[in-house]
Structure formats: structure tokens, C-alpha cells
Design a protein around this motif. Sequence first.
Motif, PDB file in Angstrom:
ATOM      1  N   VAL A  80      -5.782   3.908   1.940  1.00 27.09           N
ATOM      2  CA  VAL A  80      -4.375   5.054   2.977  1.00 27.09           C
ATOM      3  C   VAL A  80      -2.940   4.141   1.509  1.00 27.09           C
ATOM      4  CG1 VAL A  80      -2.893   4.112   4.472  1.00 27.09           C
ATOM      5  CG2 VAL A  80      -5.429   4.958   4.751  1.00 27.09           C
ATOM      6  N   ILE A  81      -2.625   5.518   1.469  1.00 28.20           N
ATOM      7  CA  ILE A  81      -1.159   5.039   1.208  1.00 28.20           C
ATOM      8  C   ILE A  81       0.383   5.326   2.753  1.00 28.20           C
ATOM      9  CG2 ILE A  81       1.017   5.580  -0.427  1.00 28.20           C
ATOM     10  CD1 ILE A  81      -1.314   6.355  -2.552  1.00 28.20           C
ATOM     11  N   ASP A  82       0.935   4.010   2.209  1.00 34.39           N
ATOM     12  CA  ASP A  82       2.053   4.434   3.422  1.00 34.39           C
ATOM     13  C   ASP A  82       1.040   3.996   5.039  1.00 34.39           C
ATOM     14  OD1 ASP A  82       4.094   3.201   2.026  1.00 34.39           O
ATOM     15  OD2 ASP A  82       5.018   5.607   1.624  1.00 34.39           O
ATOM     16  N   ALA A  83       2.059   3.823   6.093  1.00 31.68           N
ATOM     17  CA  ALA A  83       1.530   3.541   7.398  1.00 31.68           C
ATOM     18  C   ALA A  83       2.541   3.605   8.400  1.00 31.68           C
ATOM     19  CB  ALA A  83       1.236   2.102   7.670  1.00 31.68           C
ATOM     20  N   GLY A  84       2.782   4.931   8.370  1.00 27.66           N
ATOM     21  CA  GLY A  84       4.147   5.860   8.887  1.00 27.66           C
ATOM     22  C   GLY A  84       5.236   5.418   9.553  1.00 27.66           C
ATOM     23  N   LEU A 124      -4.086  -0.602   1.281  1.00 26.81           N
ATOM     24  CA  LEU A 124      -3.218   0.224   2.568  1.00 26.81           C
ATOM     25  C   LEU A 124      -2.000  -0.558   1.215  1.00 26.81           C
ATOM     26  CD1 LEU A 124      -1.802   1.337   4.490  1.00 26.81           C
ATOM     27  CD2 LEU A 124      -1.105  -1.036   5.248  1.00 26.81           C
ATOM     28  N   PHE A 125      -1.815   0.932   0.668  1.00 25.88           N
ATOM     29  CA  PHE A 125      -0.525   0.695  -0.396  1.00 25.88           C
ATOM     30  C   PHE A 125       0.330   1.065   0.133  1.00 25.88           C
ATOM     31  CE2 PHE A 125      -4.935   0.539  -2.470  1.00 25.88           C
ATOM     32  CZ  PHE A 125      -4.891   0.359  -4.040  1.00 25.88           C
ATOM     33  N   LEU A 126       1.289   0.080  -0.023  1.00 26.61           N
ATOM     34  CA  LEU A 126       2.989   0.929   0.642  1.00 26.61           C
ATOM     35  C   LEU A 126       3.835   1.039  -0.717  1.00 26.61           C
ATOM     36  CD1 LEU A 126       2.989  -2.282   2.919  1.00 26.61           C
ATOM     37  CD2 LEU A 126       2.664  -0.078   3.331  1.00 26.61           C
ATOM     38  N   THR A 127       4.436   2.282  -0.125  1.00 28.00           N
ATOM     39  CA  THR A 127       5.563   2.274  -1.458  1.00 28.00           C
ATOM     40  C   THR A 127       6.936   1.532  -1.201  1.00 28.00           C
ATOM     41  OG1 THR A 127       6.481   4.098  -0.263  1.00 28.00           O
ATOM     42  CG2 THR A 127       5.013   4.515  -2.098  1.00 28.00           C
ATOM     43  N   HIS A 128       7.043   1.293  -0.574  1.00 29.26           N
ATOM     44  CA  HIS A 128       7.754  -0.239   0.231  1.00 29.26           C
ATOM     45  C   HIS A 128       8.398  -0.185   1.484  1.00 29.26           C
ATOM     46  CE1 HIS A 128      10.048   4.068   1.038  1.00 29.26           C
ATOM     47  NE2 HIS A 128      11.007   3.426   2.076  1.00 29.26           N
ATOM     48  N   THR A 129       9.037  -1.087   2.342  1.00 27.28           N
ATOM     49  CA  THR A 129       9.277  -2.136   3.482  1.00 27.28           C
ATOM     50  C   THR A 129       9.508  -1.276   4.663  1.00 27.28           C
ATOM     51  OG1 THR A 129       9.753  -3.678   2.171  1.00 27.28           O
ATOM     52  CG2 THR A 129       7.958  -3.868   2.337  1.00 27.28           C
ATOM     53  N   HIS A 130      10.472  -0.128   3.991  1.00 32.21           N
ATOM     54  CA  HIS A 130      11.034   0.430   5.328  1.00 32.21           C
ATOM     55  C   HIS A 130      10.240   0.265   6.447  1.00 32.21           C
ATOM     56  CE1 HIS A 130      14.713   2.223   2.704  1.00 32.21           C
ATOM     57  NE2 HIS A 130      14.358   0.258   3.203  1.00 32.21           N
ATOM     58  N   PHE A 131      11.075   0.651   8.038  1.00 32.53           N
ATOM     59  CA  PHE A 131       9.825   0.966   9.233  1.00 32.53           C
ATOM     60  C   PHE A 131       9.155   2.152   9.161  1.00 32.53           C
ATOM     61  CE2 PHE A 131       9.126   2.679  13.324  1.00 32.53           C
ATOM     62  CZ  PHE A 131       8.703   1.174  13.716  1.00 32.53           C
ATOM     63  N   HIS A 143       7.722   3.902   6.574  1.00 33.10           N
ATOM     64  CA  HIS A 143       6.565   3.437   6.099  1.00 33.10           C
ATOM     65  C   HIS A 143       4.847   2.105   5.572  1.00 33.10           C
ATOM     66  CE1 HIS A 143       8.508   6.357   2.867  1.00 33.10           C
ATOM     67  NE2 HIS A 143       9.265   5.552   3.453  1.00 33.10           N
ATOM     68  N   THR A 144       5.412   1.541   7.306  1.00 31.33           N
ATOM     69  CA  THR A 144       5.157   0.373   7.693  1.00 31.33           C
ATOM     70  C   THR A 144       4.828   0.560   8.637  1.00 31.33           C
ATOM     71  OG1 THR A 144       7.041  -1.254   8.659  1.00 31.33           O
ATOM     72  CG2 THR A 144       5.954  -0.772   5.826  1.00 31.33           C
ATOM     73  N   ALA A 145       5.065   1.813  10.417  1.00 29.63           N
ATOM     74  CA  ALA A 145       4.844   0.834  11.642  1.00 29.63           C
ATOM     75  C   ALA A 145       3.615   0.966  11.751  1.00 29.63           C
ATOM     76  CB  ALA A 145       5.345   2.297  12.449  1.00 29.63           C
ATOM     77  N   ILE A 203       1.137  -0.367   9.869  1.00 29.75           N
ATOM     78  CA  ILE A 203       0.192  -1.625   9.630  1.00 29.75           C
ATOM     79  C   ILE A 203      -0.726  -2.178  10.522  1.00 29.75           C
ATOM     80  CG2 ILE A 203       0.302  -3.267   8.646  1.00 29.75           C
ATOM     81  CD1 ILE A 203       2.376  -2.892   6.864  1.00 29.75           C
ATOM     82  N   GLY A 204      -0.772  -2.352  12.325  1.00 32.01           N
ATOM     83  CA  GLY A 204      -1.366  -3.162  12.981  1.00 32.01           C
ATOM     84  C   GLY A 204      -3.088  -1.954  13.140  1.00 32.01           C
ATOM     85  N   LEU A 205      -2.550  -0.567  12.299  1.00 31.38           N
ATOM     86  CA  LEU A 205      -4.172  -0.318  12.817  1.00 31.38           C
ATOM     87  C   LEU A 205      -5.448  -0.481  11.790  1.00 31.38           C
ATOM     88  CD1 LEU A 205      -2.618   3.530  13.925  1.00 31.38           C
ATOM     89  CD2 LEU A 205      -3.709   1.784  15.403  1.00 31.38           C
ATOM     90  N   PHE A 206      -5.013  -0.999  10.487  1.00 29.33           N
ATOM     91  CA  PHE A 206      -5.328  -1.270   9.470  1.00 29.33           C
ATOM     92  C   PHE A 206      -5.678  -2.793   9.800  1.00 29.33           C
ATOM     93  CE2 PHE A 206      -2.839   2.466   8.747  1.00 29.33           C
ATOM     94  CZ  PHE A 206      -3.884   3.584   8.867  1.00 29.33           C
ATOM     95  N   LYS A 207      -6.488  -3.587  10.699  1.00 26.04           N
ATOM     96  CA  LYS A 207      -6.723  -4.418  10.498  1.00 26.04           C
ATOM     97  C   LYS A 207      -7.819  -5.130   9.594  1.00 26.04           C
ATOM     98  CE  LYS A 207      -6.101  -4.564  15.902  1.00 26.04           C
ATOM     99  NZ  LYS A 207      -5.389  -3.767  15.355  1.00 26.04           N
ATOM    100  N   ASN A 208      -8.765  -4.646   8.729  1.00 26.27           N
ATOM    101  CA  ASN A 208      -9.140  -5.289   7.819  1.00 26.27           C
ATOM    102  C   ASN A 208      -9.309  -5.008   6.565  1.00 26.27           C
ATOM    103  OD1 ASN A 208     -11.279  -6.079   9.849  1.00 26.27           O
ATOM    104  ND2 ASN A 208     -12.106  -3.670  10.447  1.00 26.27           N
ATOM    105  N   ALA A 209      -7.417  -3.732   6.104  1.00 21.88           N
ATOM    106  CA  ALA A 209      -7.495  -3.412   4.745  1.00 21.88           C
ATOM    107  C   ALA A 209      -6.560  -4.786   4.104  1.00 21.88           C
ATOM    108  CB  ALA A 209      -6.822  -2.277   4.838  1.00 21.88           C
ATOM    109  N   ARG A 210      -6.437  -4.551   2.907  1.00 19.14           N
ATOM    110  CA  ARG A 210      -5.938  -5.407   2.316  1.00 19.14           C
ATOM    111  C   ARG A 210      -4.654  -4.993   1.931  1.00 19.14           C
ATOM    112  NH1 ARG A 210      -9.242  -7.244  -2.601  1.00 19.14           N
ATOM    113  NH2 ARG A 210      -9.293  -9.154  -1.380  1.00 19.14           N
ATOM    114  N   ILE A 211      -3.584  -5.186   2.196  1.00 22.38           N
ATOM    115  CA  ILE A 211      -2.498  -4.591   1.782  1.00 22.38           C
ATOM    116  C   ILE A 211      -1.707  -4.606   0.459  1.00 22.38           C
ATOM    117  CG2 ILE A 211       0.608  -4.289   2.025  1.00 22.38           C
ATOM    118  CD1 ILE A 211      -0.272  -5.115   4.690  1.00 22.38           C
ATOM    119  N   TYR A 212      -1.241  -3.874  -0.348  1.00 24.25           N
ATOM    120  CA  TYR A 212      -0.580  -3.868  -1.976  1.00 24.25           C
ATOM    121  C   TYR A 212       0.995  -3.247  -1.700  1.00 24.25           C
ATOM    122  CZ  TYR A 212      -5.704  -4.429  -3.098  1.00 24.25           C
ATOM    123  OH  TYR A 212      -7.387  -4.179  -3.149  1.00 24.25           O
TER     124      TYR A 212
END
Length: 178
Positions: free
Chosen positions: A1-5, A28-35, A37-39, A41-50
Motif C-alpha cells: 500500500v502506498i499512503d493511508a489516506g 505500507l509506504f508513506l510518501t510523507h506524514t501529513h494527516f 496520507h496517514t489517517a 494506518i490503524g487498518l494495517f496492523k500487520n504492515a511494516r511502515i516505510y
Amino acid sequence: VIDAGSNLEAISKELQKLKINPDKVIALFLTHTHFDHTAAIGLFKNARIYLSKLEMPITDKKSATLTLNKKNYKNEYRFLEDQQIIQVNNIKIKGILTLGHTPGSMSYLVNDKYLFVGDAFSLINGKVDKPNKDYSKDMKSAVISFEKINKLPKAGYIFTAHTGYSSDYKNAVNTQLK
């Protein structure tokens, strides 16, 4: 996944429509940490975050615009350097620093074909728009980032976070900075 909406409920509903179980997502790959793009994240409990190593200092605090706080999630984090390549199963992801929008914005080139730029760039009429000072906090870095993505030899598609995508990468990045 790229970004978490920006909306956990909306992301959850769309994943259900696509029959994607968020518990099965491993990266889960984050392009940056604005809300916005990160809201979810809690859905992806087993994902490593890059994410970019340059975003690391802001993951340990909370501010008005940089809202990823590692203490809120139990995920494992991996901080990436510019040009670092990660292999996730049979998918190759290359992190490319595209600074300007935030101090650690990172784009991802997936399998040398799909370029995800987050908010680093926008598309207007199928073309990458020139960086602008209202959207880029650091214009000098934004221009350097634009020149960097303009030189990717194999990309075929470019995906932005808010202004769509183009299946004609070479034409989309053919913009002159003046």
C-alpha cells in the motif's frame, strides 16, 4: 500500500469492495506524514511502515500538519535513504527523495514502471505541474526533485495523491521549468 489516506472509514469501505483484507497487507509506504496520507494506518496492523529517514524526527512528536506519531501504532518502522531499494515478495520498490513539499517527501518507483509521487507533484491536463511556492515549503528542493523524476529512464505511469495519474510518464514529465 502506498499512503493511508485521510479517512479511515472510506479506506475501509473501499478495501472491502476490492476484497482486500487490511490484515494481510505486509508493507505500507508513506510518501510523507501529513494527516491526509496517514489517517488509516490503524487498518494495517500487520504492515511494516516505510518512509523517508528525513521524516523520522517528526514521527516522534505531533504538530498541526505532521501528524504521524509512532506511539499511536504498534507497527514496525523502516526508514529509507534516497535511492534505497526494498524487495517485498516479488515487488521491487525504490525510494526516491522528492523534497520540497515536506522536508522528507519520498516518491516510490514500483517495479521500474509505476511512480507514486504523493504530494510532491500534481498533474494538470496530463502534465506534471511546475512546483509552486504555495504547495512546496522549499522551492529550491522542489525544483531539484522535479529534475530528478524527469530523468527516470523506465517509468511508464505517474500517480499523484490528489490530481490523478498518467499512463504516459514521458509526456507527463515533459515540462519545462522557466
